[in-house]
Motif scaffolding. Sequence first.
Motif, PDB file in Angstrom:
ATOM      1  N   ILE A 332       0.869  -1.170   0.000  1.00  0.00           N
ATOM      2  CA  ILE A 332       0.000   0.000   0.000  1.00  0.00           C
ATOM      3  C   ILE A 332       0.907   1.221   0.000  1.00  0.00           C
ATOM      4  O   ILE A 332       1.941   1.227   0.667  1.00  0.00           O
ATOM      5  CB  ILE A 332      -0.907  -0.011   1.251  1.00  0.00           C
ATOM      6  N   ARG A 333       0.517   2.219  -0.783  1.00  0.00           N
ATOM      7  CA  ARG A 333       1.365   3.416  -0.906  1.00  0.00           C
ATOM      8  C   ARG A 333       0.558   4.645  -0.520  1.00  0.00           C
ATOM      9  O   ARG A 333      -0.583   4.804  -0.928  1.00  0.00           O
ATOM     10  CB  ARG A 333       1.844   3.530  -2.331  1.00  0.00           C
ATOM     11  N   ILE A 334       1.188   5.483   0.283  1.00  0.00           N
ATOM     12  CA  ILE A 334       0.537   6.720   0.712  1.00  0.00           C
ATOM     13  C   ILE A 334       1.437   7.903   0.376  1.00  0.00           C
ATOM     14  O   ILE A 334       2.625   7.895   0.705  1.00  0.00           O
ATOM     15  CB  ILE A 334       0.266   6.686   2.236  1.00  0.00           C
ATOM     16  N   VAL A 335       0.865   8.891  -0.298  1.00  0.00           N
ATOM     17  CA  VAL A 335       1.615  10.111  -0.597  1.00  0.00           C
ATOM     18  C   VAL A 335       1.126  11.183   0.372  1.00  0.00           C
ATOM     19  O   VAL A 335      -0.054  11.548   0.372  1.00  0.00           O
ATOM     20  CB  VAL A 335       1.395  10.571  -2.054  1.00  0.00           C
ATOM     21  N   VAL A 336       2.041  11.637   1.212  1.00  0.00           N
ATOM     22  CA  VAL A 336       1.660  12.583   2.271  1.00  0.00           C
ATOM     23  C   VAL A 336       1.791  14.010   1.732  1.00  0.00           C
ATOM     24  O   VAL A 336       2.787  14.701   1.953  1.00  0.00           O
ATOM     25  CB  VAL A 336       2.517  12.357   3.540  1.00  0.00           C
TER      26      VAL A 336
END
Length: 358
Positions: A332-336
Amino acid sequence: MDNHYDSGRILCSMCTKPHPLAKKAYQMFFESNLGDSGLFSGSALLEKEVVNQLATLLQNKNAAGFIVSGGTEANLMALLAARNITKNNQPEVVLPESAHFSFTKICSLMNLKPVYARLDNTFKVIPSEVEGCISKNTIAIVGTAGTAELGAVDPIDKLSKIALEHRIFLHVDAAFGGLVIPFLPEPKPIFDFSLEGVKSITVDPHKMGMAAIPAGGILFKDPQMLDSVRTETPYLTDRKQYTFIGTRTGAATASTWAVFRTLGMEGYREIVTECIKNTKMLAEGIKRASLDLLVEPTLNIVAFKGQDTNNLAEKLWERGWFVSYIPRYDCIRIVVMPHVKRKNTAAFLKDLVEIEKL
Ligand SMILES: Cc1ncc(COP(=O)(O)O)c(C=O)c1O
């Protein structure tokens, strides 16, 4: 039906809510067409100033370029220039396995053969692999400063040496990282024109620059390189065009100009510092929840995996968290981004822990 950044729940986007002044400037320049810049010389001047600011940020005041439709067009212009300068009938380009998918489109469009170089266990390209991919037909090497999936920064300094040794054009895709890395605390990776081998850089104001879409950026180290992508225009006020897109809005350029002027480089530093702080908080929370980070984040992107990661991503979506699931890394990838506030990361972690307990 659209989602809105203000919800703080869009965790998979490399764009963000534009700065309020970006909207105002966009509206003021709504009818401007930079495709015919002789009619819109004010917009053209703003474009010049924005490009100069990006050039200074990326350590070469003399670099020349344009505000284009995005990272895809910027990467296209770079490879077009490299191909036209090199003149080879069977052109190849050496790309990291992690290169953005825009290069797949570009290679197909330009009939370039992509040759992929392997990554190390931190998802950065291995310089010796890049060197091994070079042939007599190589017209360019590409390195990424901030990959779209994991935010990895390739060893551009080493790629620069290789490019110089083999006299090959080196393009750096810093579509995302170009407006993040300069604002990180030391020690930070070097990826810009201070490296002699770097001939062009993609850097997109419509990502971390908080400008209105469409605002990508392409810069060439040597202004003369632009000649290789010039097209004569028989009926326009300006007799030449360099960008791939013909009619193109000056509004996004004006929005970029306004945000640069308002925030200044110190404003960007504050925004990036806050995003990195939230990234660290998220990464720590993920570790506490006994999930595995793929890699310690370099930029404001976090990637992690659990037992059944795809299922976990689906559960997060059911709870209204828009995360990306990346099959090739099963993560899972999260761009903050700037719209992801501290309270959003805290609420996300709470939901993540609850789902994990079910
Ligand atoms: C590293 C990188 N390069 C290129 C692109 C393509 O940019 P755009 O979607 O603006 O064309 C992206 C988009 O996320 C990116 O992250």
